[in-house]
Scaffold this motif. Structure first.
Motif, PDB file in Angstrom:
ATOM      1  N   SER A 107      -6.223   8.894  -7.343  1.00 34.29           N
ATOM      2  CA  SER A 107      -6.043   7.817  -7.577  1.00 34.29           C
ATOM      3  C   SER A 107      -6.847   6.694  -6.516  1.00 34.29           C
ATOM      4  O   SER A 107      -7.348   6.991  -5.512  1.00 34.29           O
ATOM      5  CB  SER A 107      -4.709   7.369  -7.760  1.00 34.29           C
ATOM      6  N   THR A 108      -7.046   5.612  -7.043  1.00 30.74           N
ATOM      7  CA  THR A 108      -7.577   4.596  -6.354  1.00 30.74           C
ATOM      8  C   THR A 108      -6.599   3.471  -5.736  1.00 30.74           C
ATOM      9  O   THR A 108      -5.959   3.056  -6.619  1.00 30.74           O
ATOM     10  CB  THR A 108      -8.986   3.984  -7.012  1.00 30.74           C
ATOM     11  N   ILE A 109      -6.954   3.268  -4.609  1.00 30.82           N
ATOM     12  CA  ILE A 109      -6.010   1.993  -4.187  1.00 30.82           C
ATOM     13  C   ILE A 109      -6.877   1.023  -3.401  1.00 30.82           C
ATOM     14  O   ILE A 109      -7.581   1.419  -2.659  1.00 30.82           O
ATOM     15  CB  ILE A 109      -4.833   2.632  -3.025  1.00 30.82           C
ATOM     16  N   ALA A 110      -6.918  -0.234  -3.940  1.00 28.50           N
ATOM     17  CA  ALA A 110      -7.770  -1.289  -3.357  1.00 28.50           C
ATOM     18  C   ALA A 110      -7.062  -2.584  -2.783  1.00 28.50           C
ATOM     19  O   ALA A 110      -6.039  -2.760  -3.417  1.00 28.50           O
ATOM     20  CB  ALA A 110      -8.556  -1.765  -4.532  1.00 28.50           C
ATOM     21  N   LEU A 111      -7.636  -3.112  -1.870  1.00 29.44           N
ATOM     22  CA  LEU A 111      -7.238  -4.208  -1.319  1.00 29.44           C
ATOM     23  C   LEU A 111      -8.425  -5.253  -1.548  1.00 29.44           C
ATOM     24  O   LEU A 111      -9.283  -5.051  -1.633  1.00 29.44           O
ATOM     25  CB  LEU A 111      -6.904  -4.284   0.236  1.00 29.44           C
ATOM     26  N   ALA A 136       0.883  -1.242   0.059  1.00 30.97           N
ATOM     27  CA  ALA A 136      -0.082   0.066  -0.020  1.00 30.97           C
ATOM     28  C   ALA A 136       0.862   1.218   0.001  1.00 30.97           C
ATOM     29  O   ALA A 136       0.554   2.249  -0.764  1.00 30.97           O
ATOM     30  CB  ALA A 136      -0.764   0.104   1.190  1.00 30.97           C
ATOM     31  N   ALA A 137       1.958   1.188   0.706  1.00 32.23           N
ATOM     32  CA  ALA A 137       2.722   2.480   0.790  1.00 32.23           C
ATOM     33  C   ALA A 137       3.591   2.552  -0.487  1.00 32.23           C
ATOM     34  O   ALA A 137       3.899   3.783  -0.983  1.00 32.23           O
ATOM     35  CB  ALA A 137       4.018   2.218   1.939  1.00 32.23           C
ATOM     36  N   ASN A 138       3.806   1.667  -1.087  1.00 32.83           N
ATOM     37  CA  ASN A 138       4.396   1.581  -2.517  1.00 32.83           C
ATOM     38  C   ASN A 138       3.535   2.185  -3.557  1.00 32.83           C
ATOM     39  O   ASN A 138       3.985   2.908  -4.352  1.00 32.83           O
ATOM     40  CB  ASN A 138       4.812   0.077  -2.804  1.00 32.83           C
ATOM     41  N   VAL A 170      -3.098  -5.873  -3.776  1.00 33.37           N
ATOM     42  CA  VAL A 170      -2.969  -4.404  -3.652  1.00 33.37           C
ATOM     43  C   VAL A 170      -2.983  -3.929  -5.016  1.00 33.37           C
ATOM     44  O   VAL A 170      -2.071  -3.934  -5.649  1.00 33.37           O
ATOM     45  CB  VAL A 170      -2.144  -3.925  -2.751  1.00 33.37           C
ATOM     46  N   ARG A 171      -4.363  -3.097  -5.393  1.00 32.01           N
ATOM     47  CA  ARG A 171      -4.327  -2.639  -6.681  1.00 32.01           C
ATOM     48  C   ARG A 171      -4.253  -1.101  -6.917  1.00 32.01           C
ATOM     49  O   ARG A 171      -4.814  -0.316  -5.875  1.00 32.01           O
ATOM     50  CB  ARG A 171      -5.608  -3.145  -7.042  1.00 32.01           C
ATOM     51  N   ASP A 172      -3.613  -0.573  -7.831  1.00 36.37           N
ATOM     52  CA  ASP A 172      -3.666   0.880  -8.003  1.00 36.37           C
ATOM     53  C   ASP A 172      -3.719   1.309  -9.343  1.00 36.37           C
ATOM     54  O   ASP A 172      -3.584   0.409 -10.081  1.00 36.37           O
ATOM     55  CB  ASP A 172      -2.410   1.466  -7.439  1.00 36.37           C
ATOM     56  N   ASP A 173      -4.145   2.597  -9.758  1.00 41.60           N
ATOM     57  CA  ASP A 173      -4.144   2.937 -11.053  1.00 41.60           C
ATOM     58  C   ASP A 173      -3.263   4.172 -11.401  1.00 41.60           C
ATOM     59  O   ASP A 173      -3.361   4.874 -11.973  1.00 41.60           O
ATOM     60  CB  ASP A 173      -5.715   3.682 -11.212  1.00 41.60           C
ATOM     61  N   GLY A 174      -2.142   3.978 -11.008  1.00 39.47           N
ATOM     62  CA  GLY A 174      -0.970   4.858 -10.975  1.00 39.47           C
ATOM     63  C   GLY A 174      -0.166   4.499 -12.318  1.00 39.47           C
ATOM     64  O   GLY A 174      -0.774   4.169 -13.481  1.00 39.47           O
ATOM     65  N   GLY A 227      13.571   5.467  -1.639  1.00 38.69           N
ATOM     66  CA  GLY A 227      13.564   4.163  -0.653  1.00 38.69           C
ATOM     67  C   GLY A 227      15.092   3.528  -0.981  1.00 38.69           C
ATOM     68  O   GLY A 227      15.760   3.551  -1.903  1.00 38.69           O
ATOM     69  N   SER A 228      15.067   2.437  -0.203  1.00 40.47           N
ATOM     70  CA  SER A 228      16.137   1.455  -0.166  1.00 40.47           C
ATOM     71  C   SER A 228      16.319   0.446  -1.347  1.00 40.47           C
ATOM     72  O   SER A 228      17.010  -0.260  -1.612  1.00 40.47           O
ATOM     73  CB  SER A 228      16.396   0.572   1.092  1.00 40.47           C
TER      74      SER A 228
END
Length: 541
Positions: A438-442, A427-429, A467-471, A497-498
């Motif tokens: 945007s939409t983020i779905a689990l 989710a953080a990613n 975990v779905r996104d529309d990015g 990030g690392s």
């Protein structure tokens, strides 16, 4: 640490022994390896190792080997069995042969005695004769066999003898007293006399109606005894041949069965901290030795995997910590200690780099421990509650349209903290690469396979979390790389990030026996999937 490999005090660390180099006495200077000959080959090894161990190629080692002991134990059991069987068989055979001889001479003695008694009653010629005289005449008429003798005993002495073989006396003068001593007034008595070293089986039968008169029949049992002894010798030779054949066959079979042990010993000698790639050749089979070899290979694989993980951890730490350390050193070198503003700015930069190093070290340690058995702690996890808890935590990460697509009404056997960690990371990613609208779905469901012809099959025990996104999405050539340590997409996704976040997600999925994947097209969002095989404790809510 300096470039030198020497320890404090100027001493070199102990390394692997070189050919021809034995352990030096304590306190003695190291003199290097033994000089080689002119041909460049090391000198011949001594007959016995200096440390007192047995030469594996010598007879001492062969005698103490498992192969020799197994074959010796097998031969010992065979020898005991053959000896016991032979002893019982031949004791019974000797007794039965003596019993047959005794029965034969008893039948002959009874027939002679019965014939004499009948003639005494019916024949006028026999009426005036004594029993001993009538017995003598009957014995001469019968003519005993060549290995038999007949005798009459009166008043404790042998009155006459009739030999079946005129050339040899089975019952000589020295045996008469012993023969007379066999008489028994009650009934037939059996005995064995020594006739010039040969056994003479005898029976003495009393005459009814003539007190003190007895009839003796003897038969030489030497031939039968010799036949029995010949059978014993034949049996012994056959048994010895069987033992020799069993020793050869047993040695070959034991050698083949114990072959993995020899390979195990050689592999153990070849294994070193620098080389854990050695493996034992394992043939087909489920015997104990083969299973031991398989277990040894499994142990080496675990050691090799642990060593690789340790080396990877060191490589990763050295690679990723070099940049923050360089930044720290550069800022410290350029810091103006007399300028308070510069000191404060440098302090903020250093603290930020230290925090980044701490997160990096924590991630590296987590990945290094992901292969340990206690990395996950399974317990019954209701999937609907898990998704609700994750959503409660992640919806505050950013102003996005958060939603749950689907919930699997199952209770699974898994580690809720690790699954939460993986979903939060995904989710953080997703937050990094999506905008405010945007939409983020689990979501989660139980995934069922489909046959090649499209026919649906019964649901398999596989839990699917996503975990779905529309990015911005991920290009196809980058979808495998992003799950590797420090792997980044060339499109710009993952620049911050690392580079360990998705590697941690993959490690959590693998620790559950599953797999982490991604489905995406560049510019059309991404769906990160975690597939976990369900355990036997998984039930529908």
């Amino acid at each position: 640490m300096t470039d030198s490999d020497e320890l404090p005090g100027g001493n070199r660390p102990p390394g692997p022994a070189q050919p021809g180099q034995g352990p030096a006495p304590q306190g003695a200077p190291w003199q290097g390896p033994t000089p080689q000959g002119a041909s460049g080959q090391p000198p011949a090894a001594p007959a016995a190792p200096a440390d007192g161990t047995v030469d594996p190629s010598g007879w001492g080692a062969k005698i103490h080997s498992v192969r020799f002991r197994v074959v010796a134990a097998m031969l010992g059991m065979m020898l005991a069995g053959l000896f016991t069987a032979g002893l019982v068989t031949f004791v019974v055979q000797f007794q039965e042969s003596d019993a047959r001889i005794d029965q034969a001479i008893l039948d002959k003695a009874k027939s002679v005695v019965k014939m004499v008694q009948t003639n005494k009653k019916t024949s006028g010629d026999y009426a005036n004769r004594s029993y001993i005289s009538a017995l003598h005449e009957a014995a001469e008429d019968i003519e005993p066999r060549s290995n038999e003798v007949m005798a009459g005993i009166v008043d404790g002495r042998v009155a006459w003898t009739v030999e079946g073989n005129p050339d040899r006396d089975l019952l000589n003068d020295s045996m008469l007293s012993d023969a007379a001593g066999l008489r028994n007034e009650v009934g037939a008595s059996f005995g064995e006399l020594n006739s010039d070293g040969r056994p003479l089986r005898t029976v003495v039968l009393p005459m009814k109606g003539a007190d003190g008169t007895f009839f003796l029949v003897g038969r030489d049992a030497g031939d039968q005894r010799e036949h029995n002894l010949s059978s014993v010798q034949t049996y012994s030779l056959v048994a010895l041949s069987m033992l020799l054949a069993a020793a050869v066959i047993g040695g070959v079979v034991a050698g083949r069965l114990l072959y993995p042990l020899r390979m195990l010993r050689e592999a153990s000698n070849a294994v070193s901290p620098e080389d854990l790639t050695q493996r034992v050749e394992v043939r087909k089979g489920e015997d104990d030795v083969t299973l031991l070899a398989k277990t040894f290979n499994t142990m080496l694989e675990r050691l090799d995997e642990g060593a690789q993980q340790q080396q990877q951890f060191l490589d990763d730490a050295g690679h990723e910590l070099r940049t923050p350390l360089t930044i720290l050193r550069g800022h410290l070198e350029l810091e103006t200690v007399d300028d308070p503003e510069d000191v404060i700015a440098t302090r903020d930069v250093l603290l930020d780099e230290v925090d980044r190093m701490q997160r990096l070290v924590d991630d590296l340690l987590l990945l290094a421990n992901s292969g340990h058995p206690d990395f996950i702690r399974r317990e019954p996890v209701p999937i609907p509650d898990l998704l609700d808890q994750v959503m409660e935590k992640v919806h505050v990460l950013a102003d996005r349209h958060w939603q749950i697509d689907e919930k699997a009404d199952y209770v699974v056997d898994a580690d809720p903290q690790r699954l939460t960690q993986a979903l939060v990371q995904l989710a953080a990613n997703a937050v990094k690469y999506t905008g405010r609208s945007s939409t983020i779905a689990l979501g989660s469901r139980i995934e069922g396979p489909t046959a090649a012809d499209g026919t649906p099959l019964p649901a398999s025990d596989t839990l699917l979390l996503w975990v779905r996104d529309d990015g911005v999405g991920i290009a196809a050539e980058d979808q495998q790389r992003i799950f590797e340590r420090f792997g980044r997409a060339h499109t710009g996704r993952g620049e911050e990030g690392s580079g360990l976040g998705l590697a941690i997600v993959a490690a959590i999925a693998q620790a559950h026996g599953g797999l982490a994947t991604v489905e995406s097209e560049y510019g059309h969002g991404a769906t990160f999937l975690i597939r976990i095989p369900l355990q036997s404790a998984s039930v529908r809510v």
